[in-house]
Scaffold this motif. Structure first.
Motif, PDB file in Angstrom:
ATOM      1  N   PRO A   1     -12.496   5.081  11.814  1.00 44.26           N
ATOM      2  CA  PRO A   1     -13.162   3.816  11.470  1.00 44.26           C
ATOM      3  C   PRO A   1     -12.914   2.703  12.480  1.00 44.26           C
TER       4      PRO A   1
ATOM      5  N   GLY B   1      -0.708   7.596   1.765  1.00 41.18           N
ATOM      6  CA  GLY B   1      -1.770   8.494   1.318  1.00 41.18           C
ATOM      7  C   GLY B   1      -2.783   7.826   0.426  1.00 41.18           C
ATOM      8  N   GLY B   2      -2.549   6.539   0.087  1.00 42.58           N
ATOM      9  CA  GLY B   2      -3.415   5.859  -0.879  1.00 42.58           C
ATOM     10  C   GLY B   2      -4.435   4.936  -0.247  1.00 42.58           C
TER      11      GLY B   2
ATOM     12  N   LEU C   1       0.846  -1.192   0.000  1.00 42.31           N
ATOM     13  CA  LEU C   1       0.000   0.000   0.000  1.00 42.31           C
ATOM     14  C   LEU C   1       0.888   1.250   0.000  1.00 42.31           C
TER      15      LEU C   1
ATOM     16  N   GLU D   1     -11.678   8.900   2.690  1.00 37.87           N
ATOM     17  CA  GLU D   1     -11.146   9.546   3.900  1.00 37.87           C
ATOM     18  C   GLU D   1     -10.721   8.510   4.934  1.00 37.87           C
ATOM     19  N   TRP D   2     -11.347   7.350   4.912  1.00 44.92           N
ATOM     20  CA  TRP D   2     -10.974   6.270   5.828  1.00 44.92           C
ATOM     21  C   TRP D   2     -10.238   5.149   5.095  1.00 44.92           C
ATOM     22  N   GLY D   3      -9.835   5.401   3.887  1.00 42.16           N
ATOM     23  CA  GLY D   3      -9.106   4.386   3.129  1.00 42.16           C
ATOM     24  C   GLY D   3      -9.989   3.270   2.598  1.00 42.16           C
TER      25      GLY D   3
END
Lengths: 111, 314
Positions: free
Chosen positions: B277, B177-178, B174, B217-219
């Motif tokens: 989350p 920021g992604g 991962l 925003e929470w991936g």
């Protein structure tokens, strides 16, 4: 941990000596910085420090996180209340993130 | 696909759903004209005695074995309840898929405990990993147990009941920021895997993190998920099954149905409904209504698969 050790030390050597020792000790201690992980956020998200400073991250979430700066440092998986420390010896900008929740990012600026 | 076909599908599905039998209660979801709607909670009194036609398989997700925090101090116990629920189903599922986060911290004992409970279903289980399954130092426990015969980081495909199933891995490598990530190697494999397949073959894509963007925003999404979806666009029936977000969410886009399953361990808040989350602590009496499994039924000549989410309780 360090704070406790110093206090033990100063008690052993008496009050006047302690004052002399504590003064430089306070300066050194200010160099050690903390970043908390709360609610999937690194706090503070950006930290300015001097070279030689040790930064300690503490995970206070109920979910594991990591602290990773590509090619620079990588923590093990930090479960609740686990800590990771890294001493920054070189100046520069260190972007880091949680490799499990990559939307979590932070920055350490070393002067 | 015409509006008329949509209408006909809805009627057919309702008939199918009416025939379904459940020991407990379940929320029935039907999709008509692209809008998912709940048919409400049925109870055993309404359940007919007919056995569900077609092929039924189970989805279980996010069992987080080893989790013991306030949101659910006994995640192994609720996994066992979920398996009990599955064993009580009047229609024995053909097999089960597990969409990841089998364990909480990838410890060998957690994998062993998960296996001990899940194997009580006596079903074949097809796993994909969640990010919580790759946490051991050597990243070997998941692969040793479930990676056999898979490609790359653990992706694979298989056929069952005329449906082509594709298990994808989007929890590796991962980027800061992604979101979730499939990567070029896996996308190339997928293209290869689909080559030559008849467009009438129903496709089921399953992976841990939603392949569609639920809440960046929470991936909650996959960076290059759109590239995988592009490859299945031409197929008449595509069902995308994910976990990770510990709640039911569904949407339909053209021929593609997206669905996420509940966790068997702990609920998570609706997107943006909390400051993070993280695990959501609810009243003890409410917990089991927010945990559960999903049952998916496929009937020949039905474009869409019928998905039924069954909570552990309520």
């Amino acid at each position: 941990m360090k704070i406790l050790n110093r206090r033990d030390f100063s008690v052993d050597f008496g009050l006047s000596l302690a004052a002399a020792i504590l003064l430089p000790a306070t300066t050194a201690r200010a160099d050690d910085m903390e970043v908390h992980i709360d609610n999937f956020v690194f706090q503070p998200a950006e930290l300015k420090i001097k070279a030689g400073t040790t930064v300690t991250w503490t995970n206070r979430d109920d979910i594991p996180h990591t602290v990773v700066s590509a090619g620079k440092f990588r923590s093990k998986t930090l479960d609740t209340d686990d800590k990771f420390s890294f001493t920054f010896t070189n100046a520069g900008d260190y972007k880091y993130f949680c490799s499990l929740h990559p939307h979590m990012t932070g920055m350490i600026k070393v002067e | 696909m015409s509006g008329h076909d949509h209408g006909e599908n809805g009627v057919n599905r309702r008939k199918v759903l009416e025939c379904m039998t459940w020991a407990g209660t379940g929320v029935l979801w039907t999709v008509t004209g692209g809008v998912p709607r709940s048919l409400g909670i049925i109870d055993s009194a309404q359940a007919a005695t007919a056995v569900t036609p077609g092929m039924t398989f189970l989805q279980i997700s996010d069992s987080h074995v080893g989790f013991d925090k306030p949101a659910n101090p006994n995640a192994l116990g609720t996994l066992e309840e979920a398996v009990g629920k599955i064993n009580a189903m009047p229609t024995k599922p053909a097999f089960m898929i597990h969409t990841g986060d089998i364990t909480h911290l990838s410890k060998a004992a957690e994998f062993d405990n998960a296996d001990r409970i899940i194997s009580q279903s006596k079903l074949d289980v097809h796993y994909v990993p969640g990010e919580h399954d790759f946490l051991d130092e050597e990243v070997k426990f998941y692969r040793e147990r479930y990676g056999r015969g898979s490609k790359g980081q653990g992706w694979y495909s298989f056929d069952a009941g005329g449906v082509h199933f594709i298990g994808l891995v989007n929890v590796v490598d991962l980027k800061a920021g992604g979101l979730g990530n499939l990567g070029a190697e896996q996308l190339a494999w997928l293209e290869d895997d689909l080559r030559g397949k008849s467009k009438s073959t129903p496709i089921v894509l399953f992976a841990h993190i939603p392949l569609w963007t639920v809440y960046p925003e929470w991936g909650w999404g996959t960076e290059d998920g759109g590239r995988a979806l592009e490859q299945v666009k031409g197929f008449g029936s595509v069902t995308v099954l994910n976990g990770h977000i510990h709640q039911v969410m569904q949407k339909v886009e053209g021929n593609v149905t997206f669905h996420t399953a509940r966790s068997t361990a702990f609920p998570q808040p609706a997107p943006g409904a909390a400051s993070s989350p993280g695990p959501m602590k609810v009243e003890d009496a409410k917990l089991r209504s927010m945990l559960g499994v999903a049952s998916i039924n496929f009937k020949q000549n039905e474009q869409r698969l019928a998905i039924i989410d069954t909570p552990l309780q309520g």
